[in-house]
Enzyme design. Structure first.
Site, short mmCIF file in Angstrom:
data_model
loop_
_atom_site.label_atom_id
_atom_site.label_comp_id
_atom_site.label_asym_id
_atom_site.label_seq_id
_atom_site.Cartn_x
_atom_site.Cartn_y
_atom_site.Cartn_z
N SER A 6 0.87 -1.17 0.00
CA SER A 6 0.00 0.00 0.00
C SER A 6 0.90 1.22 0.00
O SER A 6 2.08 1.13 0.36
CB SER A 6 -0.88 -0.01 1.27
OG SER A 6 -1.48 1.25 1.48
N TYR B 288 -2.72 -0.48 10.81
CA TYR B 288 -2.60 -0.76 9.38
C TYR B 288 -1.29 -0.22 8.82
O TYR B 288 -0.57 -0.94 8.10
CB TYR B 288 -3.79 -0.13 8.65
CG TYR B 288 -3.83 -0.44 7.17
CD1 TYR B 288 -4.30 -1.66 6.71
CD2 TYR B 288 -3.42 0.50 6.22
CE1 TYR B 288 -4.36 -1.94 5.36
CE2 TYR B 288 -3.47 0.23 4.87
CZ TYR B 288 -3.94 -1.00 4.44
OH TYR B 288 -3.99 -1.28 3.09
#
Length: 270
Positions: free
Chosen positions: A143, A156
Site C-alpha cells: 500500500s 494498518y
C-alpha cells in the site's frame, strides 16, 4: 496478452477488489489460478465465471494448515506453482492509537497482524518448496501506507511498513531460486473491510463519504484507482521473460503520492 501462458498462480484474498482483479487478469494472460478466500459464496461465483481456469480454496490465511492445504490443492489440480500472490488484508478505518482502549489493544493488534503480516509469511512458507521447483516468484500487495503516514490508522500503517522489510528479507533468503517483489497500490475503489470491533464508525473503504473525491484530489494524477489499474504490475512481476532479474522490488501504483502537493491538488489548466 498471454504473458503468463502455462504458468500457475495461487492468490490469497482473491474474491474481491484487487484480489479478484488479479485473478481475472492472470486468467486473461493465460495462467491457471488457485484462489484462496474466506467467503464461500464469492469463491463459488468466481469459479462459475472463470470455469476450469481456476480452483477455489476456502481458508484462513492466518493458519499455516490452510495455506499448506491451498498449495497442495494447487499442485494437485495444476501440477505446479509459479507465483504466490499474498493479497489478503483488513483495514483499521484510520483508527489512531489514542482511540484504542488499552485493554483492547492486544487483541486488535494480534487480529490485524495475523492477517496482514502473519498471513503473508505463512503463505510464503507454505509455497517455498513448490516455487523452488519452478524457480518461481512471490508477489505481495502492500500500500502507499507502507511508505507514508496518513493512509490508515496506527495498526494498518505499521503492518504495511513491516511488509517492506519482509519482502527484502525474503528476497535475500530465497535467492537465487525465488524472486520476491511487491506492488504498493494507492487509494482504490474497493470494498476492503475493517477489523471487526475496532471502530464503531467503520464501513467498507469505498463506502466512506467523499472517499473517491478526496482520494483523487490528493494525488497529481487526480483520480482514484480501480482494482484493474494495478493488475499489470502483478503480470509484469510474475513474468519470467520480462522480470527475470527483478527481486526485492516494490512497484508504486498510487497516482504519484510521493510528489503530491501539501494541501489541495493544483487545478487543471483549461
Amino acid at each position: 496478452m498471454a504473458w503468463l501462458k502455462g504458468q500457475v498462480a495461487l492468490v490469497t484474498g482473491g474474491t474481491g477488489g484487487i484480489g479478484s482483479a488479479i485473478v481475472r487478469r492472470y486468467v486473461a494472460e493465460g495462467a491457471r489460478v488457485a484462489v484462496m478466500g474466506r467467503d464461500a459464496a464469492q469463491l463459488a461465483a468466481l469459479a462459475d465465471t472463470l470455469g476450469d481456469a481456476v480452483i477455489t480454496i476456502e481458508g484462513d490465511v492466518s493458519r499455516y494448515q490452510d495455506n499448506q492445504r491451498a498449495v497442495a490443492a494447487t499442485l494437485e489440480a495444476f501440477g505446479r506453482l509459479d507465483t504466490f500472490v499474498g493479497n489478503a488484508a483488513v483495514f483499521d478505518y484510520f483508527t489512531r492509537l489514542d482511540r484504542i482502549a488499552p485493554e483492547e489493544f492486544e487483541g486488535a493488534f494480534q487480529k490485524l497482524f495475523a492477517t496482514n503480516v502473519q498471513g503473508y509469511l505463512l503463505g510464503a512458507q507454505a509455497s517455498i518448496e513448490a516455487l523452488r521447483e519452478t524457480r518461481g516468484s512471490m508477489i505481495f500487495t502492500l500500500s502507499n501506507s507502507a511508505f507514508y503516514a496518513g493512509g490508515g490508522g496506527i495498526l494498518y500503517v505499521t503492518a504495511k511498513h513491516a511488509l517492506v522489510g519482509m519482502i527484502r528479507q525474503l528476497a535475500y533468503e530465497l535467492a537465487p531460486d525465488i524472486r520476491v517483489n511487491g506492488v504498493a497500490p494507492g487509494a482504490t475503489n474497493t470494498p476492503m473491510k475493517s477489523l471487526e470491533g475496532l471502530n464503531s464508525r467503520s464501513v467498507p473503504l469505498n463506502q466512506i463519504p467523499g472517499f473517491e473525491a478526496g482520494a483523487a484530489q490528493a494525488v497529481p494524477l487526480q483520480r482514484i484507482a480501480e482494482p484493474e489499474d494495478h493488475t499489470g504490475h502483478y503480470v509484469l512481476l510474475a513474468s519470467r521473460e520480462n522480470s527475470g532479474l527483478t527481486t526485492a522490488n516494490i512497484i508504486h501504483s498510487d497516482g504519484g503520492w510521493e510528489i503530491r502537493s501539501a494541501g489541495a491538488a493544483k487545478p487543471r489548466k483549461a
